[in-house]
Each structure stands twice: as structure tokens, then as C-alpha cells.
Design an enzyme around this catalytic site. Sequence first.
Site, PDB file in Angstrom:
ATOM      1  N   CYS A 146      13.056 -29.929  31.548  1.00 55.16           N
ATOM      2  CA  CYS A 146      13.832 -30.708  31.313  1.00 55.16           C
ATOM      3  C   CYS A 146      13.278 -32.112  32.099  1.00 55.16           C
ATOM      4  CB  CYS A 146      15.531 -31.479  31.665  1.00 55.16           C
ATOM      5  SG  CYS A 146      16.277 -29.352  30.732  1.00 55.16           S
TER       6      CYS A 146
HETATM    7  C1  BEZ Z   1      14.779 -26.426  32.871  1.00 51.25           C
HETATM    8  O1  BEZ Z   1      14.817 -26.994  32.309  1.00 51.25           O
HETATM    9  O2  BEZ Z   1      14.600 -26.127  34.234  1.00 51.25           O
HETATM   10  C2  BEZ Z   1      15.811 -25.759  32.213  1.00 51.25           C
HETATM   11  C3  BEZ Z   1      17.039 -25.627  31.798  1.00 51.25           C
HETATM   12  C4  BEZ Z   1      17.747 -24.806  31.635  1.00 51.25           C
HETATM   13  C5  BEZ Z   1      17.110 -23.350  31.599  1.00 51.25           C
HETATM   14  C6  BEZ Z   1      15.493 -23.134  31.957  1.00 51.25           C
HETATM   15  C7  BEZ Z   1      14.993 -24.047  31.984  1.00 51.25           C
END
Ligand code: BEZ
Length: 224
Positions: free
Chosen positions: A45
Site C-alpha cells: 500500500c
Molecule cells: C501490503 O500493503 O503490503 C499488504 C496489505 C495487506 C495484505 C497484504 C499486503
Amino acid sequence: MNILINSVVPDFTAQTTQGLISFHQWMGQSWTVFFSHPKAFTPVCTTELMALTRLRQEWEKRNTQLIGLSVDSVELDQQWLDDISAHLGQAVPYPVIADIDHRISTVYSMLPHTEYAPAIGQKTQRDYSNTRAVFIIDPDKRLRLSMSYPPEVGRDFGEILRVLDALQLADGQQVETPANWRPGEKVLVPSTVSTPQAEQQFGTVESELAYLRWIKAKPLDSTR
Ligand code: BEZ
């Protein structure tokens, strides 16, 4: 609820990192990219928010506003955006909606199937509370594209820009774009347009097959 392509998207009011918004009013006469992501302060994200911020001028050229959505609180999202802004030396310019009760995620079908939450590292089901949904909405508030990515795969925002270019060209010149089209390349005559009509509008029409006709569209603008 499945929001169908070309339908007017549902309106809502929500708290965001830039205050209370009423979605349709906030969109105004712009194109909008509305995107959800799973969780603040997570790696994928974070790269997405950074990429969207670095592309600020590209969205502006396309008369396009961005708005994110997460299930975190405004306070947590704001801390995260401040951190990213400080790291980039550039403010994150778009608001993020705090959909803590999943009210909007549910209407926009942003939530995943709840019985399946693959265990990646220490992440729990809570980490999977939103997929990476993307909606491109036109100035008439109609849905023109929707995509949904899994939590562990970051989105390709070059593709979102490419679709915006293709849609703006299609709307402006009544043409269609082929597979893997890039701005500046040849485009297609829709099957509803006759060859003489297309010649009148665009000049030469190349007929590869009777139903596959190519033309050179007028450029969107020299900066894309
Ligand atoms: C991420 O943004 O790294 C992430 C968020 C939720 C689940 C898997 C990855």
C-alpha cells in the site's frame, strides 16, 4: 452489489483525511480514480500511495482527481500520509476515505470472500479487509472501468493512465483502441461507422479486414 459499467456510481458522504465529503459533489466535472487498499502502514500500500503521488502531474493533465479508501481511521490514515509526504518531500495530494464500518466497501464490492484469508507471514484476516479495487468514473459520474487486485499485488498505475487516455480519446473522437494501444498509435473505426464517414473525419482508412479498419486519430495533446 455489483456496479455495472456505464451505470451512475452510488453517492455517499464520508469522513476523509481532507474532511467530510459528499462523493458526487466532490467529483464535480472531473474524471475520478477511486481506489481502495487493505491497510495503512503496510508495504505494498505504501508503494502505491507513493506512486500515485509521484504521478500528480499526469492526473492533472487528464483532468482526473484521485480518492482512496481504507478501513482505518482518519487519524491513522493521516499519520501514514504525513509519513509518506515527509519521506517523499512532496505532499500526498489526494484524500483517503475512512470507511471504518465497511459501509462504502460493501456497496462498491471492495471486500474479499471472507472464508479465504491466505496466511502470509504474520498477517491476519483483518489485513485482508479490502481488495485493491480501482474504479474509473467519468464526469457524468458513470463507471467506465473497474478492476480488483489481490492484497499482495501492487497495481500498475501506468495502465490506469493508459485507460484514461483511451477513454478520453474514444469519447472525444468516437474511435476505439486496439489491444496494447499506447497514445500516438493507430486506432480503430467502430463497426457502427461506415468507411466513407471515417474517411471524412480522419482521412485515410486502412482496411486490414472488412471489419478491422485503422485510422490515425488526432493527438490527445503533445504531453501524453
Ligand atoms: C501490503 O500493503 O503490503 C499488504 C496489505 C495487506 C495484505 C497484504 C499486503
